[in-house]
Design an enzyme around this catalytic site. Structure first.
Site, short mmCIF file in Angstrom:
data_model
loop_
_atom_site.label_atom_id
_atom_site.label_comp_id
_atom_site.label_asym_id
_atom_site.label_seq_id
_atom_site.Cartn_x
_atom_site.Cartn_y
_atom_site.Cartn_z
N ASP A 319 0.81 -1.22 0.00
CA ASP A 319 0.00 0.00 0.00
C ASP A 319 0.85 1.27 0.00
OD1 ASP A 319 -2.35 -1.46 0.01
OD2 ASP A 319 -2.47 -1.51 2.20
N ARG A 395 -5.18 6.78 -0.91
CA ARG A 395 -3.71 6.84 -0.87
C ARG A 395 -3.14 7.73 -1.99
NH1 ARG A 395 -2.97 3.39 3.36
NH2 ARG A 395 -4.18 1.48 3.28
C1 S3P Z 1 -5.04 -6.00 3.31
C2 S3P Z 1 -4.29 -6.62 2.35
C3 S3P Z 1 -3.75 -5.94 1.16
C4 S3P Z 1 -3.78 -4.42 1.31
C5 S3P Z 1 -5.06 -3.92 1.89
C6 S3P Z 1 -5.32 -4.55 3.26
C7 S3P Z 1 -5.53 -6.79 4.45
O1 S3P Z 1 -4.53 -6.29 0.04
O2 S3P Z 1 -3.54 -3.81 0.05
O3 S3P Z 1 -5.02 -2.51 2.05
O4 S3P Z 1 -5.96 -6.19 5.46
O5 S3P Z 1 -5.49 -8.03 4.38
P1 S3P Z 1 -4.21 -7.60 -0.85
O6 S3P Z 1 -4.34 -8.73 0.06
O7 S3P Z 1 -5.26 -7.61 -1.91
O8 S3P Z 1 -2.84 -7.36 -1.39
#
Ligand code: S3P
Length: 436
Positions: A319, A395
């Site tokens: 992120d 973001r």
């Molecule tokens: C998250 C996992 C990430 C991240 C999101 C939060 C989570 O996504 O980008 O902001 O809390 O498991 P992805 O699992 O799709 O990469």
């Protein structure tokens, strides 16, 4: 939509505290809802995404209320979620959607999921596939997106699932479905992703086995599981702190302490990369909060240098690339990033959104299929400009706010409203850190 201008300001100084971790806040509410009895959560992020999770869990029977500074959850227990009477509105939140789909998958209930324009473009096939194998059935919109209706299966069928994309959301969806599935559900992670689900479930008394085999993580749990109610303290969000860490690194004269920042190794990649670029970031008072490593970050201005970012680090800072691109735009020399195809399916296509935004603000950026190449200004402020298009992505808005602080004329964004999804007091904290 009203545009908002982020103007150059003086150094960032003093001490600030960012809100609670978004990933842990979602999970704290969900696990509280699955425990029988009362859980208490302190430090919960009160952003729109987390409030969407709370509303959905209420619609499925949990009682969730604020109590002073804390939140209390009276859970319904694993296996007894109620069928929601109305569609669950997930707003902008992919985490709410995918994790709750995991929960619903192994309950004998039907639920509809809806979301905003950004969420309605995001791929849900990645959770629909494994959850269908477990027995759930789905009627998605064309392209496998929201709005969709799903019907859970009770009892569901345990699976052994190798993640085709590095995604903690997909891993968590399958494990959460496994909580109410008789037998052993296993997820194989070729690349480690954030492990809050595993850590927190263990803290709530679930036996989660994690084996490391040939560089892969094999994560299993055997359902049906009981979750014990408990007190959860949510540490500060390293993803939110990153905006301030970059801002203090690039604005001359800055000397800022960001208190209580979670530094889980599956999340702290941005700090490792910033240090490789020459940032001055010290970890003070390293400690544990709520089962997570935490420290206060002492960040001082430093001239950053461009680097080639190792794509293997991407999952631990997935992120944080938008704000890293801002740091790179002000560094000396060139920063090359690659292996970032996943950024195209976040709240926006973050590669093209950031390339366009930084170019509009005076940066020099080349967009490739799987990353950006950024030629830094060598510390010279960007010209600024705008309004840049944020595509409903919090973001992008906050990253370009940081670019605005380090610009000659400021940067405007088409809307600052999306910031409330993850960091409602972002602008107030910027004012606090920038106040003389
Ligand atoms: C998250 C996992 C990430 C991240 C999101 C939060 C989570 O996504 O980008 O902001 O809390 O498991 P992805 O699992 O799709 O990469």
């Amino acid at each position: 939509m009203t545009s908002h201008r982020f103007s150059p300001q003086g150094p960032l100084t003093g001490r600030i505290r960012v809100p609670g971790d978004k990933s842990i806040s979602h999970r704290a509410l969900m696990f509280g809802a699955l425990a029988v009895g009362r859980s208490r959560i302190s430090g919960l992020l009160e952003g729109e995404d987390v409030l969407a999770t709370a509303a959905a869990l209420r619609a499925m029977g949990a009682v969730i209320e604020k109590d002073g500074e804390d939140w209390v959850v009276d859970g319904v227990g694993v296996g007894t979620l109620l069928q929601p009477e109305q569609a669950l509105d997930m707003g902008n939140s992919g985490t709410s959607t995918r994790l709750l789909m995991g929960l619903v998958a192994s309950h004998g209930i039907t639920a509809a999921f809806t979301g905003d324009a950004s969420l309605s473009k995001r791929p849900m096939g990645r959770v629909i596939d494994p959850l269908s194998t477990m027995g759930a059935s789905f009627t998605p919109s064309p392209g496998g997106t929201l709005p969709l209706v799903m019907e859970g299966m009770q009892p569901a069928v345990p699976i052994r699932y190798r993640l085709p994309v590095a995604s903690a959301q997909v891993k968590s969806a399958v494990l959460l479905a496994g909580l109410n599935t008789p037998g052993t559900t296993t997820v194989i992670e070729p690349v480690p992703t954030r492990d809050h689900t595993e850590r927190m479930l263990r803290g709530l008394g679930v036996e989660v086995q994690v084996e490391e085999k040939d560089g892969e993580r094999v994560i299993s749990l055997t359902g049906p599981c009981d979750l014990a109610p408990c007190d959860i303290t949510v540490p500060g969000d390293p993803s939110s702190a990153a905006f301030f860490a970059v801002a203090a690194s690039v604005v001359p004269g800055s000397d800022l302490v960001i208190e209580n920042v979670g530094l889980n190794p599956t999340r702290n990649g941005i700090y490792r990369v910033l240090k490789q670029m020459g940032a001055s970031i010290d970890y003070l008072d390293e400690r544990e909060v709520g089962g997570e490593p935490v420290a206060d970050l002492h960040v001082r201005h430093a001239q950053l240098r461009g680097i080639e970012v190792d794509p293997a680090i991407a999952p631990s800072m997935i992120d944080e690339f938008p704000v890293l691109f801002v740091a790179a735009s002000l560094a000396e020399g060139t920063t090359v990033t690659s292996g970032l195809e996943e950024l195209r399916v976040k709240e926006s296509d973050r590669l093209s959104a950031m390339a366009a935004a930084l170019q509009l603000a005076g940066g020099t950026v080349e967009e490739r299929d799987d990353g950006l190449v950024i030629h830094g200004s060598g510390g010279k402020p960007l010209a600024g400009g705008g309004p840049v298009t944020t595509h409903l992505d919090h973001r992008i808005a906050m990253s370009m706010a940081v670019a605005g602080l380090a610009s000659e004329n400021g940067v405007s964004v088409d809307s600052a409203e999306p910031i409330a999804t993850s960091f409602p007091n972002f602008i107030a904290l910027l004012d606090k850190a920038g106040a003389p």
